[in-house]
Design an enzyme around this catalytic site. Structure first.
Site, PDB file in Angstrom:
ATOM      1  N   ASP A  36       0.834  -1.206   0.000  1.00  0.00           N
ATOM      2  CA  ASP A  36       0.000   0.000   0.000  1.00  0.00           C
ATOM      3  C   ASP A  36       0.866   1.252   0.000  1.00  0.00           C
ATOM      4  O   ASP A  36       1.613   1.483   0.950  1.00  0.00           O
ATOM      5  CB  ASP A  36      -0.884   0.034   1.243  1.00  0.00           C
ATOM      6  N   ASP A 197     -10.241  -5.614  -1.136  1.00  0.00           N
ATOM      7  CA  ASP A 197      -9.175  -5.120  -0.260  1.00  0.00           C
ATOM      8  C   ASP A 197      -9.784  -4.271   0.844  1.00  0.00           C
ATOM      9  O   ASP A 197     -10.326  -3.207   0.586  1.00  0.00           O
ATOM     10  CB  ASP A 197      -8.228  -4.269  -1.126  1.00  0.00           C
TER      11      ASP A 197
END
Ligand code: DX5
Ligand code: ZN
Length: 241
Positions: A36, A197
């Site tokens: 991320d 996600d």
């Protein structure tokens, strides 16, 4: 047959021991790791960037699934290529916002404005692919599926990520109202990699898989699992069978 992929999100890992954490989840059966990268602007958190990807590339052969939740994703693509990223997922919202701003006050139809956003996003995806990486587009919780449908239709992207939490932090709760987007994408494209996600655990993974997702990102459920990474990865794999 769709691949069943678990991509642990290293945002939930111990950044002071990242090589060991990645080795552990790879040994536990994870095919990818989810990296991320947030800029503190598009998403409220500021995480890591290409230098960490470069170090992970040296330390591991695992597939690096990079999630760019940033306002200007194009800016980071060359550095991610140099760092050895395998896949780059960018958010569609900056392209939707730019097209809407360009159309403001003019006579463009909503369809033309959407087409302009899709064309710009397809251009970035083409650049990512030209650099030897997979290209994927991500939809924030509140974003519709229209642009993603057009990008897949055009063959412009390799995967669609339907966020099931607001971008920024791990440990949030799964937002089930996103599932219709997964269902629409799966119905239209049986062979597409559809990733979810945010808040994914053994229970929500089954909901997402039932809707049609085949790529599961999980941070807290894996790196916070008391029973260890292998148990956590196996539980998630069970949901995809
Ligand atoms: C959220 C990130 C997710 C997050 C997932 O903005 O995109 O990848 O790290 O973490 P969990 O699985 O804990 O929700
Ligand atoms: Zn992510």
């Amino acid at each position: 047959l769709l691949p069943a992929i678990i991509s642990p999100s290293i945002l939930a890992a111990d950044f002071a021991n990242l090589a060991q954490e990645v080795a552990s989840v790879q040994a536990a059966g994870a095919e990818w790791v989810h990296v991320d990268m947030f800029d503190g602007s598009f998403a409220p958190n500021f995480t890591i960037g290409p230098p960490v990807v470069a170090s992970l590339r040296k330390a591991s052969s695992i597939f690096l699934d990079c999630h760019l939740a940033v306002s200007d994703p194009a800016k980071y693509v060359p550095a991610l290529q140099a760092a050895g990223a395998n896949s780059v997922t960018f958010q569609i919202e900056p392209f939707l916002d730019a097209a809407a701003a360009a159309a403001a006050g003019g006579s463009s139809s909503p369809a033309d404005t959407l087409a302009a956003a899709v064309a710009a996003a397809a251009g970035l995806a083409a650049d990512i692919r030209a650099r030897g990486m997979k290209a994927a587009v991500a939809l924030a919780v509140g974003t519709g599926v229209e642009a993603a449908l057009q990008l897949v239709q055009q063959g412009a992207v390799d995967m669609v990520l339907c966020m099931t939490v607001e971008c920024g932090f791990g440990g949030q709760s799964f937002q089930g109202q996103v599932m219709p987007k997964v269902q629409v994408l799966r119905a239209a494209f049986p062979g597409l990699n559809i990733q979810v996600d945010g808040g994914i655990n053994a229970e929500t993974a089954r909901i997402a898989a039932a809707a049609g997702a085949n790529v599961l990102v999980a941070g807290t459920a894996v790196f916070g699992c008391k029973a260890g990474h292998a148990a956590a990865v196996q539980q998630l794999q069970q949901a995809l069978i």
